[in-house]
Write a protein that holds these residues in place. Structure first.
Motif, PDB file in Angstrom:
ATOM      1  N   GLN A 176       0.852  -1.180   0.000  1.00 16.50           N
ATOM      2  CA  GLN A 176       0.000   0.000   0.000  1.00 16.50           C
ATOM      3  C   GLN A 176       0.894   1.238   0.000  1.00 16.50           C
ATOM      4  N   ILE A 177       0.497   2.247  -0.750  1.00  9.64           N
ATOM      5  CA  ILE A 177       1.331   3.442  -0.841  1.00  9.64           C
ATOM      6  C   ILE A 177       0.453   4.663  -1.082  1.00  9.64           C
ATOM      7  N   ALA A 178       0.782   5.753  -0.414  1.00  6.91           N
ATOM      8  CA  ALA A 178      -0.007   6.975  -0.518  1.00  6.91           C
ATOM      9  C   ALA A 178       0.931   8.168  -0.647  1.00  6.91           C
ATOM     10  N   PHE A 179       0.454   9.205  -1.327  1.00  6.50           N
ATOM     11  CA  PHE A 179       1.258  10.412  -1.538  1.00  6.50           C
ATOM     12  C   PHE A 179       0.418  11.648  -1.241  1.00  6.50           C
ATOM     13  N   ASP A 180       1.091  12.700  -0.790  1.00  9.98           N
ATOM     14  CA  ASP A 180       0.485  14.017  -0.642  1.00  9.98           C
ATOM     15  C   ASP A 180       1.111  14.939  -1.675  1.00  9.98           C
ATOM     16  N   PHE A 181       0.254  15.616  -2.440  1.00  8.85           N
ATOM     17  CA  PHE A 181       0.707  16.499  -3.518  1.00  8.85           C
ATOM     18  C   PHE A 181       0.168  17.911  -3.314  1.00  8.85           C
ATOM     19  N   ILE A 182       0.813  18.858  -3.989  1.00  9.50           N
ATOM     20  CA  ILE A 182       0.239  20.182  -4.206  1.00  9.50           C
ATOM     21  C   ILE A 182       0.310  20.464  -5.702  1.00  9.50           C
ATOM     22  N   GLU A 183      -0.827  20.896  -6.260  1.00  6.58           N
ATOM     23  CA  GLU A 183      -0.913  21.213  -7.680  1.00  6.58           C
ATOM     24  C   GLU A 183      -0.961  22.722  -7.856  1.00  6.58           C
ATOM     25  N   GLU A 184       0.043  23.264  -8.526  1.00  6.21           N
ATOM     26  CA  GLU A 184       0.073  24.703  -8.776  1.00  6.21           C
ATOM     27  C   GLU A 184      -0.953  25.083  -9.844  1.00  6.21           C
ATOM     28  N   GLU A 185      -1.187  26.390  -9.972  1.00  2.00           N
ATOM     29  CA  GLU A 185      -2.197  26.868 -10.908  1.00  2.00           C
ATOM     30  C   GLU A 185      -1.893  26.453 -12.346  1.00  2.00           C
ATOM     31  N   ASP A 186      -0.617  26.328 -12.680  1.00  2.00           N
ATOM     32  CA  ASP A 186      -0.259  25.949 -14.051  1.00  2.00           C
ATOM     33  C   ASP A 186      -0.316  24.440 -14.276  1.00  2.00           C
ATOM     34  N   GLY A 187      -0.735  23.674 -13.259  1.00  2.00           N
ATOM     35  CA  GLY A 187      -0.877  22.224 -13.397  1.00  2.00           C
ATOM     36  C   GLY A 187       0.328  21.431 -12.939  1.00  2.00           C
ATOM     37  N   ALA A 188       1.419  22.105 -12.582  1.00  2.00           N
ATOM     38  CA  ALA A 188       2.595  21.382 -12.084  1.00  2.00           C
ATOM     39  C   ALA A 188       2.248  20.681 -10.779  1.00  2.00           C
ATOM     40  N   LEU A 189       2.588  19.394 -10.688  1.00  2.00           N
ATOM     41  CA  LEU A 189       2.212  18.569  -9.544  1.00  2.00           C
ATOM     42  C   LEU A 189       3.454  18.179  -8.755  1.00  2.00           C
ATOM     43  N   TYR A 190       3.526  18.656  -7.519  1.00  2.85           N
ATOM     44  CA  TYR A 190       4.691  18.414  -6.662  1.00  2.85           C
ATOM     45  C   TYR A 190       4.321  17.434  -5.545  1.00  2.85           C
ATOM     46  N   ALA A 191       5.120  16.403  -5.382  1.00  5.32           N
ATOM     47  CA  ALA A 191       4.910  15.449  -4.283  1.00  5.32           C
ATOM     48  C   ALA A 191       5.598  15.971  -3.028  1.00  5.32           C
ATOM     49  N   LEU A 192       4.848  16.034  -1.924  1.00  5.06           N
ATOM     50  CA  LEU A 192       5.413  16.519  -0.669  1.00  5.06           C
ATOM     51  C   LEU A 192       5.975  15.386   0.168  1.00  5.06           C
ATOM     52  N   GLU A 193       5.256  14.279   0.226  1.00  2.00           N
ATOM     53  CA  GLU A 193       5.723  13.157   1.037  1.00  2.00           C
ATOM     54  C   GLU A 193       5.024  11.879   0.626  1.00  2.00           C
ATOM     55  N   CYS A 194       5.573  10.776   1.107  1.00  6.34           N
ATOM     56  CA  CYS A 194       5.055   9.441   0.802  1.00  6.34           C
ATOM     57  C   CYS A 194       4.733   8.716   2.102  1.00  6.34           C
ATOM     58  N   ASN A 195       3.602   8.036   2.126  1.00  6.35           N
ATOM     59  CA  ASN A 195       3.239   7.155   3.241  1.00  6.35           C
ATOM     60  C   ASN A 195       3.134   5.731   2.696  1.00  6.35           C
ATOM     61  N   PRO A 196       4.130   4.893   2.927  1.00  4.34           N
ATOM     62  CA  PRO A 196       4.127   3.538   2.369  1.00  4.34           C
ATOM     63  C   PRO A 196       3.298   2.565   3.218  1.00  4.34           C
ATOM     64  N   ARG A 197       2.030   2.900   3.386  1.00  5.04           N
ATOM     65  CA  ARG A 197       1.127   2.125   4.241  1.00  5.04           C
ATOM     66  C   ARG A 197      -0.299   2.541   3.923  1.00  5.04           C
ATOM     67  N   ALA A 198      -1.242   2.005   4.678  1.00  6.61           N
ATOM     68  CA  ALA A 198      -2.641   2.364   4.487  1.00  6.61           C
ATOM     69  C   ALA A 198      -2.893   3.797   4.924  1.00  6.61           C
ATOM     70  N   THR A 199      -3.832   4.452   4.246  1.00  8.19           N
ATOM     71  CA  THR A 199      -4.282   5.789   4.637  1.00  8.19           C
ATOM     72  C   THR A 199      -5.786   5.859   4.453  1.00  8.19           C
ATOM     73  N   SER A 200      -6.333   7.024   4.714  1.00 10.61           N
ATOM     74  CA  SER A 200      -7.778   7.201   4.646  1.00 10.61           C
ATOM     75  C   SER A 200      -8.341   7.031   3.244  1.00 10.61           C
ATOM     76  N   GLY A 201      -7.499   6.989   2.232  1.00 11.21           N
ATOM     77  CA  GLY A 201      -7.975   6.737   0.876  1.00 11.21           C
ATOM     78  C   GLY A 201      -8.689   5.414   0.739  1.00 11.21           C
ATOM     79  N   ILE A 202      -8.455   4.494   1.669  1.00  5.89           N
ATOM     80  CA  ILE A 202      -9.152   3.202   1.665  1.00  5.89           C
ATOM     81  C   ILE A 202     -10.661   3.394   1.721  1.00  5.89           C
ATOM     82  N   HIS A 203     -11.114   4.472   2.360  1.00  7.87           N
ATOM     83  CA  HIS A 203     -12.555   4.693   2.503  1.00  7.87           C
ATOM     84  C   HIS A 203     -13.249   4.892   1.164  1.00  7.87           C
TER      85      HIS A 203
END
Length: 400
Positions: free
Chosen positions: A264-291
């Motif tokens: 299982q792997i999860a990422f947190d991103f921020i998307e700038e106005e121009d569409g550039a997608l930056y990854a802030l961190e990785c959680n290599p485990r379960a997260t709330s996305g399972i819901h």
């Protein structure tokens, strides 16, 4: 099949337990907290109280191995930070059952915010410009610099957006240095060292987005993306509404393929106005996305990964929204600044499925009071925040 889940305190673990139970499987839960959501769920056949993994790793692993052998477990799925301790015993546990856990070294690299940023950058993926801070002197020196951009500082091992500091490029060097000195006097940053470093990154402004995926041998089996619409402060998201986001899917697919990741792997991103997608961190485990996979389709990823990988089908999330009702109520204060924001919040509250309360399985909802009270007692006794009290026994911060 008999499924053993660890991390019974997390709502995402309860979601998994209910899904496996609905699918006709026997569900066991191992947890080091006295009170937890899965302890009283009708979906759980047996709940085991185990030693705190970061207090006695060997004892923890021995008890987990005993449960696996005595209960004839077929699949073991860690969900929270106890996964880092399960990984230390991956070889011995894998002799008895399928363990959904990457190797310890890979987990360590992904959990470390600096090493993850370096890895992602080496793969040609976007991450904010970063630098490693290994001494208090380096931290203070950063405050003296004439910054060309706003900065975010945090420990390489941290969670819930705790201990995050912001440096504004418009502030004078004196003001920044004084702020950092005050923080260090409060001991919030006194632990900066080569063993417990911090990371300084360019502050990216834009839309916050999170993903949750299940992968097997470098192939995505399931994937969901959701915006961070309602949050508890700067930390945990409490409302989960799936969105189609092709750039995030491509980012995650490339990363998983390049690293040969399984788990299982999860990422947190921020998307700038121009569409550039930056990854802030990785959680290599379960997260709330399972819901976002409450319909039970996610089980195929855990139980038949080779078959699903061969089909090249990626399981998509449900279309409906989910939420932590208690969290939504707590987050309301930050969303009452206008009538339109209030209407939006009410609309989300009415349309979202609560992930804890369930007809036919109401006791986990009632258990929340006991969980909160126990966390409050621990926080008072140890001088911790409530969020820190909920994870103090399972946190892993790079220890050997």
């Amino acid at each position: 099949m008999t499924i053993l889940l660890t991390g019974g305190r997390a709502p995402c673990t309860l979601e998994l337990a209910r899904s496996f139970h609905k699918g006709g499987h026997r569900v066991l839960v191992a947890e080091s907290a006295r009170y937890h959501l899965c302890r009283v769920s009708r979906a759980v056949d047996r709940s085991f109280l185990v030693p705190a993994p970061n207090a006695d790793r060997e004892r923890f692993l021995q008890v987990i191995e005993d449960i696996v052998t005595e209960e004839r477990v077929d699949v073991l799925i860690p969900t929270c930070e106890e996964i880092f301790f399960v990984a230390k015993g991956l070889e011995r546990l894998s002799r008895h059952c399928k363990v959904w856990c990457p190797p310890s070294e890979q987990l360590s690299e992904l959990h470390d915010k600096w090493r993850f940023a370096e890895l992602a950058s080496s793969l040609g993926l976007l991450v904010p410009q970063s630098r490693l801070i290994q001494t208090p002197q380096e931290l203070l020196a950063l405050g003296r610099e004439d910054l060309a951009q706003n900065m975010v500082l945090k420990p390489v091992y941290s969670r819930f957006a705790s201990r995050v500091l912001f440096l504004n490029k418009r502030d004078s060097a004196v003001k920044k240095e004084v702020m950092l000195q005050e923080i260090m006097l409060q001991k919030a940053a006194a632990s900066v060292s080569r063993e417990t470093p911090w990371i300084a990154q360019r502050r990216v402004d834009g839309r916050h987005l999170s993903t949750y995926s299940v992968a097997h041998e470098g192939s995505l089996l399931a994937h969901a993306a959701y915006p961070c619409r309602y949050r508890l402060g700067p930390g945990a998201t409490v409302y989960f509404e799936p969105v189609e986001h092709k750039p995030a899917l491509e980012w995650v697919s490339l990363f998983v393929r390049a690293t040969g990741f399984s788990g299982q792997i999860a990422f947190d991103f921020i998307e700038e106005e121009d569409g550039a997608l930056y990854a802030l961190e990785c959680n290599p485990r379960a997260t709330s996305g399972i819901h976002l996979f409450s319909g039970g389709r996610l089980l195929e990823a855990f139980l038949s990964p080779d078959k699903l990988r061969a089909s090249e089908v990626i399981i998509a999330p449900d279309r409906s929204a989910s939420m932590l009702t208690a969290g939504m109520l707590a987050a309301a204060a930050g969303n009452l600044r206008s009538w339109s924001a209030l209407r939006g919040w009410f609309g989300a509250l009415r349309s979202g499925r609560d992930v804890v309360f369930r007809r036919g399985d109401i006791r986990p909802g009632l258990e929340q009071a006991g969980v909160l009270l126990d966390a409050w007692r621990i926080s008072r006794k140890k001088g911790l925040t409530l969020s820190q009290a909920t994870t103090m026994d399972i946190e892993w911060n790079g220890e050997a």
